[in-house]
Design an enzyme around this catalytic site. Structure first.
Site, PDB file in Angstrom:
ATOM      1  N   GLY A   1       0.749  -1.286   0.079  1.00 18.32           N
ATOM      2  CA  GLY A   1      -0.017  -0.107   0.053  1.00 18.32           C
ATOM      3  C   GLY A   1       0.704   1.578  -0.019  1.00 18.32           C
ATOM      4  O   GLY A   1       0.501   2.214   0.341  1.00 18.32           O
ATOM      5  N   SER A   2       1.995   1.144  -0.490  1.00 24.57           N
ATOM      6  CA  SER A   2       2.801   2.538  -0.753  1.00 24.57           C
ATOM      7  C   SER A   2       2.205   3.451  -1.392  1.00 24.57           C
ATOM      8  O   SER A   2       2.019   4.730  -1.228  1.00 24.57           O
ATOM      9  CB  SER A   2       4.088   2.072  -1.009  1.00 24.57           C
ATOM     10  OG  SER A   2       4.295   1.885  -2.261  1.00 24.57           O
ATOM     11  N   ASN A   3       1.360   3.017  -2.554  1.00 23.95           N
ATOM     12  CA  ASN A   3       0.691   3.837  -3.389  1.00 23.95           C
ATOM     13  C   ASN A   3      -0.510   4.534  -2.860  1.00 23.95           C
ATOM     14  O   ASN A   3      -0.862   5.621  -2.900  1.00 23.95           O
ATOM     15  CB  ASN A   3       0.424   3.180  -4.811  1.00 23.95           C
ATOM     16  CG  ASN A   3       1.698   3.178  -5.708  1.00 23.95           C
ATOM     17  OD1 ASN A   3       2.084   4.286  -6.288  1.00 23.95           O
ATOM     18  ND2 ASN A   3       2.245   2.100  -5.880  1.00 23.95           N
TER      19      ASN A   3
ATOM     20  N   ARG B   1     -14.924 -16.004  -9.929  1.00 20.83           N
ATOM     21  CA  ARG B   1     -14.562 -14.625  -9.550  1.00 20.83           C
ATOM     22  C   ARG B   1     -15.863 -13.508  -9.696  1.00 20.83           C
ATOM     23  O   ARG B   1     -15.873 -12.360  -8.940  1.00 20.83           O
ATOM     24  CB  ARG B   1     -13.807 -14.168 -10.730  1.00 20.83           C
ATOM     25  CG  ARG B   1     -12.328 -14.638 -10.570  1.00 20.83           C
ATOM     26  CD  ARG B   1     -11.319 -14.168 -11.573  1.00 20.83           C
ATOM     27  NE  ARG B   1     -10.024 -14.845 -11.404  1.00 20.83           N
ATOM     28  CZ  ARG B   1      -9.036 -14.464 -10.611  1.00 20.83           C
ATOM     29  NH1 ARG B   1      -9.423 -13.653  -9.993  1.00 20.83           N
ATOM     30  NH2 ARG B   1      -7.922 -15.218 -10.400  1.00 20.83           N
TER      31      ARG B   1
ATOM     32  N   HIS C   1       0.115   0.391 -13.150  1.00 18.88           N
ATOM     33  CA  HIS C   1       0.997  -0.847 -13.606  1.00 18.88           C
ATOM     34  C   HIS C   1       2.407  -0.264 -13.896  1.00 18.88           C
ATOM     35  O   HIS C   1       2.624   0.379 -14.343  1.00 18.88           O
ATOM     36  CB  HIS C   1       0.379  -1.352 -15.021  1.00 18.88           C
ATOM     37  CG  HIS C   1       1.290  -2.740 -15.272  1.00 18.88           C
ATOM     38  ND1 HIS C   1       1.081  -3.909 -14.703  1.00 18.88           N
ATOM     39  CD2 HIS C   1       2.362  -2.798 -16.202  1.00 18.88           C
ATOM     40  CE1 HIS C   1       1.780  -5.008 -15.064  1.00 18.88           C
ATOM     41  NE2 HIS C   1       2.365  -4.369 -16.125  1.00 18.88           N
TER      42      HIS C   1
ATOM     43  N   ASP D   1      -4.311  -5.418 -18.180  1.00 21.53           N
ATOM     44  CA  ASP D   1      -3.541  -4.328 -18.311  1.00 21.53           C
ATOM     45  C   ASP D   1      -3.831  -3.892 -19.792  1.00 21.53           C
ATOM     46  O   ASP D   1      -2.748  -3.466 -20.382  1.00 21.53           O
ATOM     47  CB  ASP D   1      -2.004  -4.824 -18.159  1.00 21.53           C
ATOM     48  CG  ASP D   1      -1.869  -5.399 -16.678  1.00 21.53           C
ATOM     49  OD1 ASP D   1      -2.506  -4.425 -15.796  1.00 21.53           O
ATOM     50  OD2 ASP D   1      -1.214  -6.150 -16.458  1.00 21.53           O
TER      51      ASP D   1
ATOM     52  N   GLU E   1       5.811   6.140  -9.607  1.00 22.52           N
ATOM     53  CA  GLU E   1       4.421   5.779  -9.394  1.00 22.52           C
ATOM     54  C   GLU E   1       3.734   6.542  -8.457  1.00 22.52           C
ATOM     55  O   GLU E   1       2.438   7.093  -8.586  1.00 22.52           O
ATOM     56  CB  GLU E   1       4.128   4.073  -8.815  1.00 22.52           C
ATOM     57  CG  GLU E   1       4.387   3.157  -9.836  1.00 22.52           C
ATOM     58  CD  GLU E   1       4.306   1.676  -9.340  1.00 22.52           C
ATOM     59  OE1 GLU E   1       3.684   0.949  -9.851  1.00 22.52           O
ATOM     60  OE2 GLU E   1       4.655   1.608  -8.054  1.00 22.52           O
TER      61      GLU E   1
HETATM   62  C1  GAR Z   1       3.009  -1.460  -7.649  1.00 21.30           C
HETATM   63  O1  GAR Z   1       4.194  -1.386  -8.167  1.00 21.30           O
HETATM   64  C2  GAR Z   1       1.959  -1.505  -8.825  1.00 21.30           C
HETATM   65  O2  GAR Z   1       2.031  -0.854  -9.725  1.00 21.30           O
HETATM   66  C3  GAR Z   1       1.861  -3.165  -8.934  1.00 21.30           C
HETATM   67  O3  GAR Z   1       1.924  -3.388  -7.429  1.00 21.30           O
HETATM   68  C4  GAR Z   1       2.748  -2.620  -6.639  1.00 21.30           C
HETATM   69  C5  GAR Z   1       2.114  -2.200  -5.269  1.00 21.30           C
HETATM   70  O4  GAR Z   1       2.857  -1.562  -4.657  1.00 21.30           O
HETATM   71  N1  GAR Z   1       0.793  -3.499  -9.286  1.00 21.30           N
HETATM   72  C6  GAR Z   1       0.882  -4.425 -10.489  1.00 21.30           C
HETATM   73  O5  GAR Z   1       1.838  -4.961 -10.682  1.00 21.30           O
HETATM   74  C7  GAR Z   1      -0.459  -4.729 -11.279  1.00 21.30           C
HETATM   75  N2  GAR Z   1      -0.280  -5.493 -12.490  1.00 21.30           N
HETATM   76  P1  GAR Z   1       2.069  -0.892  -3.387  1.00 21.30           P
HETATM   77  O6  GAR Z   1       1.298  -1.807  -2.591  1.00 21.30           O
HETATM   78  O7  GAR Z   1       3.288  -0.688  -2.487  1.00 21.30           O
HETATM   79  O8  GAR Z   1       1.487   0.465  -3.728  1.00 21.30           O
END
Ligand code: GAR
Length: 209
Positions: free
Chosen positions: A12-14, A66, A110, A146, A175
């Protein structure tokens, strides 16, 4: 106020970037109304709780169904009536049951320059391939994984001394900035789809706030 739902699966850094730069930023008229997580116990849930944001865990209990999980997503997310749904590290394929409920409202982050390196291991695969440049894409989520139209993209060079870890760190930094920018522009009504050129999103970004 513009209402966001953020969908997460892990660290969850984003999500944290959106909490710090959007949710808590008085200059951006937007709030995170709900965080939906695919995994109980994920660090992202702690981050949301620490910010006082409601959370809901919606896990895939039956991998062969799903659509059943996506009906639960619709219920949890529909209840907060969001303007935008942000998949920020959401690591589970969703079906039309969910995407058709919120047309053009679901965006995905992504860690590559799509259409290169789709899927779950984009950073490692770009590194292993030996490409000189990879990057970050924010795009409209569609049923093709994607595969939706790009909204914002930014290249990230792979440097001679890079390891997968140093590359991943640089990509995550980009990101956090790109996703913040994208969500801010959405909240200002500056991103739309041109029906005449549906693969080409209109982004009205003057570089300011
Ligand atoms: C991020 O790098 C995001 O782009 C990637 O997961 C990571 C989550 O990081 N997503 C994918 O690869 C989707 N195909 P976070 O949990 O630290 O935000």
């Amino acid at each position: 106020m513009y209402r966001l739902v953020v969908m997460v699966s892990g660290n969850g850094s984003n999500l944290q970037a959106l909490i710090d730069n959007v949710h808590r930023n008085a200059k951006v008229d937007a709030e995170i109304a709900l965080v939906v997580c695919s995994k109980d116990g994920a660090k992202a849930l702690e981050r949301a709780a620490e910010a006082g944001i409601p959370t809901s865990v919606v896990a895939l209990t039956d991998p062969s169904d799903r659509e059943e999980r996506d009906a639960r997503l619709n219920e949890a997310i529909g209840a907060v009536d969001p303007d935008l749904i942000v998949m920020a590290g959401w690591m589970s394929i969703v079906t039309g049951v969910f995407l058709n409920q919120f047309p053009d409202k679901v965006i995905n982050l992504h860690p590559s320059l799509l259409p290169a390196f789709p899927g779950m291991h984009a950073i490692q695969e770009a590194f292993d391939w030996g490409v000189r440049t990879t990057g970050v894409t924010v795009h409209i989520a569609e049923e093709a994984v994607d595969g939706g139209p790009p909204i914002l993209q930014e290249p990230v060079p792979i440097l001679p001394g890079d390891t997968v870890d140093t590359l991943a760190e640089r990509i995550h930094g980009v990101e956090h900035r790109l996703l913040t920018r994208c969500v801010t522009l959405y909240s200002q009504g500056r991103i739309s789809r041109n029906p005449a050129t549906p693969r080409r999103m209109i982004v009205n970004d003057d570089g300011g706030s």
